[in-house]
Design a protein around this motif. Sequence first.
Motif, PDB file in Angstrom:
ATOM      1  N   PHE A 192       0.974  -1.382   0.045  1.00  0.00           N
ATOM      2  CA  PHE A 192      -0.128  -0.644   0.210  1.00  0.00           C
ATOM      3  C   PHE A 192       0.814   0.897   0.114  1.00  0.00           C
ATOM      4  O   PHE A 192       0.555   2.040  -0.338  1.00  0.00           O
ATOM      5  N   GLY A 193       2.043   0.846   0.453  1.00  0.00           N
ATOM      6  CA  GLY A 193       2.782   1.948   0.448  1.00  0.00           C
ATOM      7  C   GLY A 193       2.144   3.255   1.348  1.00  0.00           C
ATOM      8  O   GLY A 193       1.529   3.741   1.999  1.00  0.00           O
ATOM      9  N   LYS A 194       2.285   4.764   1.177  1.00  0.00           N
ATOM     10  CA  LYS A 194       1.781   6.005   1.359  1.00  0.00           C
ATOM     11  C   LYS A 194       0.348   6.141   1.415  1.00  0.00           C
ATOM     12  O   LYS A 194      -0.246   6.426   1.671  1.00  0.00           O
ATOM     13  N   ASN A 195       0.003   5.200   0.638  1.00  0.00           N
ATOM     14  CA  ASN A 195      -1.729   5.405   0.410  1.00  0.00           C
ATOM     15  C   ASN A 195      -2.997   4.247   1.382  1.00  0.00           C
ATOM     16  O   ASN A 195      -3.828   4.271   1.040  1.00  0.00           O
ATOM     17  N   VAL A 204      -6.747   3.631   0.942  1.00  0.00           N
ATOM     18  CA  VAL A 204      -6.941   2.552   0.637  1.00  0.00           C
ATOM     19  C   VAL A 204      -7.911   1.270   0.586  1.00  0.00           C
ATOM     20  O   VAL A 204      -9.019   1.077   0.498  1.00  0.00           O
ATOM     21  N   LEU A 205      -7.614   1.411   2.539  1.00  0.00           N
ATOM     22  CA  LEU A 205      -8.579   0.653   3.168  1.00  0.00           C
ATOM     23  C   LEU A 205     -10.233   1.099   3.223  1.00  0.00           C
ATOM     24  O   LEU A 205     -10.887   0.768   3.608  1.00  0.00           O
ATOM     25  N   ASP A 206      -9.278   2.236   3.905  1.00  0.00           N
ATOM     26  CA  ASP A 206     -10.384   2.764   3.812  1.00  0.00           C
ATOM     27  C   ASP A 206     -11.606   3.224   2.745  1.00  0.00           C
ATOM     28  O   ASP A 206     -12.888   3.222   3.019  1.00  0.00           O
ATOM     29  N   GLN A 207     -11.233   3.356   1.142  1.00  0.00           N
ATOM     30  CA  GLN A 207     -12.412   3.226   0.046  1.00  0.00           C
ATOM     31  C   GLN A 207     -12.791   1.577   0.408  1.00  0.00           C
ATOM     32  O   GLN A 207     -14.069   1.939  -0.338  1.00  0.00           O
ATOM     33  N   ILE A 208     -12.315   0.761   0.567  1.00  0.00           N
ATOM     34  CA  ILE A 208     -12.269  -0.758  -0.195  1.00  0.00           C
ATOM     35  C   ILE A 208     -13.478  -0.803   1.126  1.00  0.00           C
ATOM     36  O   ILE A 208     -14.636  -1.376   0.671  1.00  0.00           O
ATOM     37  N   ALA A 209     -13.368  -0.594   2.089  1.00  0.00           N
ATOM     38  CA  ALA A 209     -14.601  -0.280   3.765  1.00  0.00           C
ATOM     39  C   ALA A 209     -15.757   0.420   2.944  1.00  0.00           C
ATOM     40  O   ALA A 209     -16.657   0.062   3.381  1.00  0.00           O
ATOM     41  N   VAL A 210     -15.622   1.286   2.046  1.00  0.00           N
ATOM     42  CA  VAL A 210     -16.531   1.846   1.295  1.00  0.00           C
ATOM     43  C   VAL A 210     -17.617   1.505   1.057  1.00  0.00           C
ATOM     44  O   VAL A 210     -18.643   1.329   0.593  1.00  0.00           O
ATOM     45  N   SER A 235     -10.228  -9.189  -8.484  1.00  0.00           N
ATOM     46  CA  SER A 235      -8.806  -9.524  -7.936  1.00  0.00           C
ATOM     47  C   SER A 235      -8.759  -7.705  -7.593  1.00  0.00           C
ATOM     48  O   SER A 235      -8.335  -6.991  -8.855  1.00  0.00           O
ATOM     49  N   LEU A 236      -8.199  -7.148  -5.842  1.00  0.00           N
ATOM     50  CA  LEU A 236      -7.477  -6.103  -5.775  1.00  0.00           C
ATOM     51  C   LEU A 236      -5.558  -6.250  -5.478  1.00  0.00           C
ATOM     52  O   LEU A 236      -5.853  -7.020  -5.089  1.00  0.00           O
ATOM     53  N   GLY A 237      -5.267  -6.186  -7.159  1.00  0.00           N
ATOM     54  CA  GLY A 237      -3.872  -5.615  -6.659  1.00  0.00           C
ATOM     55  C   GLY A 237      -3.438  -4.849  -6.658  1.00  0.00           C
ATOM     56  O   GLY A 237      -3.130  -3.624  -6.574  1.00  0.00           O
ATOM     57  N   THR A 238      -2.029  -5.646  -5.532  1.00  0.00           N
ATOM     58  CA  THR A 238      -1.160  -4.744  -4.711  1.00  0.00           C
ATOM     59  C   THR A 238       0.039  -5.145  -5.748  1.00  0.00           C
ATOM     60  O   THR A 238       1.197  -4.351  -5.358  1.00  0.00           O
ATOM     61  N   THR A 287      -5.612   4.779  -8.501  1.00  0.00           N
ATOM     62  CA  THR A 287      -6.704   6.450  -8.438  1.00  0.00           C
ATOM     63  C   THR A 287      -7.208   5.630  -7.125  1.00  0.00           C
ATOM     64  O   THR A 287      -8.446   5.201  -7.190  1.00  0.00           O
ATOM     65  N   PRO A 288      -6.039   5.863  -5.778  1.00  0.00           N
ATOM     66  CA  PRO A 288      -6.992   5.545  -4.317  1.00  0.00           C
ATOM     67  C   PRO A 288      -8.327   6.081  -3.718  1.00  0.00           C
ATOM     68  O   PRO A 288      -9.051   5.338  -3.241  1.00  0.00           O
ATOM     69  N   GLU A 289      -8.000   7.767  -4.440  1.00  0.00           N
ATOM     70  CA  GLU A 289      -9.095   8.392  -4.097  1.00  0.00           C
ATOM     71  C   GLU A 289     -10.136   8.047  -4.465  1.00  0.00           C
ATOM     72  O   GLU A 289     -11.561   8.183  -3.602  1.00  0.00           O
ATOM     73  N   SER A 290     -10.608   7.448  -5.530  1.00  0.00           N
ATOM     74  CA  SER A 290     -11.940   6.801  -6.519  1.00  0.00           C
ATOM     75  C   SER A 290     -12.148   5.536  -5.903  1.00  0.00           C
ATOM     76  O   SER A 290     -12.582   4.631  -7.516  1.00  0.00           O
ATOM     77  N   LEU A 291     -11.280   4.723  -4.953  1.00  0.00           N
ATOM     78  CA  LEU A 291     -11.112   3.259  -5.313  1.00  0.00           C
ATOM     79  C   LEU A 291     -12.660   2.757  -5.191  1.00  0.00           C
ATOM     80  O   LEU A 291     -12.602   1.790  -5.597  1.00  0.00           O
ATOM     81  N   SER A 292     -13.133   3.180  -4.326  1.00  0.00           N
ATOM     82  CA  SER A 292     -14.654   2.580  -3.952  1.00  0.00           C
ATOM     83  C   SER A 292     -15.400   2.950  -5.291  1.00  0.00           C
ATOM     84  O   SER A 292     -16.583   1.744  -4.917  1.00  0.00           O
ATOM     85  N   ILE A 293     -15.504   3.754  -5.516  1.00  0.00           N
ATOM     86  CA  ILE A 293     -16.821   3.841  -7.339  1.00  0.00           C
ATOM     87  C   ILE A 293     -16.130   2.659  -8.293  1.00  0.00           C
ATOM     88  O   ILE A 293     -16.960   2.192  -8.439  1.00  0.00           O
ATOM     89  N   GLU A 294     -14.799   2.466  -8.729  1.00  0.00           N
ATOM     90  CA  GLU A 294     -14.463   1.591  -9.349  1.00  0.00           C
ATOM     91  C   GLU A 294     -14.930  -0.001  -8.660  1.00  0.00           C
ATOM     92  O   GLU A 294     -15.416  -0.727  -9.134  1.00  0.00           O
ATOM     93  N   ILE A 295     -14.543   0.405  -7.284  1.00  0.00           N
ATOM     94  CA  ILE A 295     -15.116  -1.175  -6.681  1.00  0.00           C
ATOM     95  C   ILE A 295     -16.388  -1.501  -7.071  1.00  0.00           C
ATOM     96  O   ILE A 295     -17.438  -2.487  -7.521  1.00  0.00           O
ATOM     97  N   ILE A 296     -17.227  -0.555  -7.222  1.00  0.00           N
ATOM     98  CA  ILE A 296     -18.651  -0.632  -6.661  1.00  0.00           C
ATOM     99  C   ILE A 296     -19.135  -0.982  -8.570  1.00  0.00           C
ATOM    100  O   ILE A 296     -20.010  -1.981  -8.681  1.00  0.00           O
ATOM    101  N   GLU A 297     -19.094  -0.421  -9.612  1.00  0.00           N
ATOM    102  CA  GLU A 297     -19.357  -0.475 -10.798  1.00  0.00           C
ATOM    103  C   GLU A 297     -18.284  -1.744 -11.388  1.00  0.00           C
ATOM    104  O   GLU A 297     -18.850  -2.556 -11.715  1.00  0.00           O
ATOM    105  N   LYS A 298     -17.381  -2.593 -10.395  1.00  0.00           N
ATOM    106  CA  LYS A 298     -17.005  -3.287 -11.783  1.00  0.00           C
ATOM    107  C   LYS A 298     -18.012  -4.669 -10.481  1.00  0.00           C
ATOM    108  O   LYS A 298     -18.010  -5.230 -11.183  1.00  0.00           O
TER     109      LYS A 298
END
Length: 184
Positions: free
Chosen positions: A26-29, A33-39, A117-120, A143-154
């Motif tokens: 995850f590095g600095k993100n 990342v974790l919050d967006q996945i939880a969202v 697949s949530l790739g790291t 794009t960690p800031e919009s990760l929740s949107i990407e997950i929901i779309e997929k």
Amino acid sequence: YPKIKSKESSNLIGINIAFDRYERRFGKNIYTVLDQIAVAMKQIEELGFQIINVCHLENDSKFEISLDQRNVNYQTVNLQFKLPNEVYDFYNKIELMLGMRGHAQMIPFGLNTKIISLGTHDKIRYFLEDINALDWYIDVNETPESLSIEIIEKFNQLMFLEKHETETRLLEQQAALSDITQEN
């Protein structure tokens, strides 16, 4: 494994977040990342699905902190010391699995469970290339800031918009891998 039960349809959605080498994953993100996945998990829960936090190692349970912060109702299942048949029975009941670990993708795939697949790193990307399913891949650091949107779309794509096509693709790719195995 001809004795594995037929796929069970359910409202169970699995999530596996790998915490080994998390600094490199995850590095600095990490917090974003974790919050967006939880969202995203909260939004999936609000659609009427039950969230299962799937741990392949005890350390993976650390994702509970993020789920708790977003008030996600979930159950945690630790598979670390389960026997193979117990793991098969578990994944057979999951409708869709979002996972970071190879085992959290390959085993569900083999049991007709839809996967995202949530790739790291590239390992699970290579698996998806092998099964012609790179469109089921999300790079969590792209794009960690919009990760929740990407997950929901997929999620919506695989579960609703292209559900039949996704299930057909799973079966076709399993058959292709089986043919390769038999030939070998």
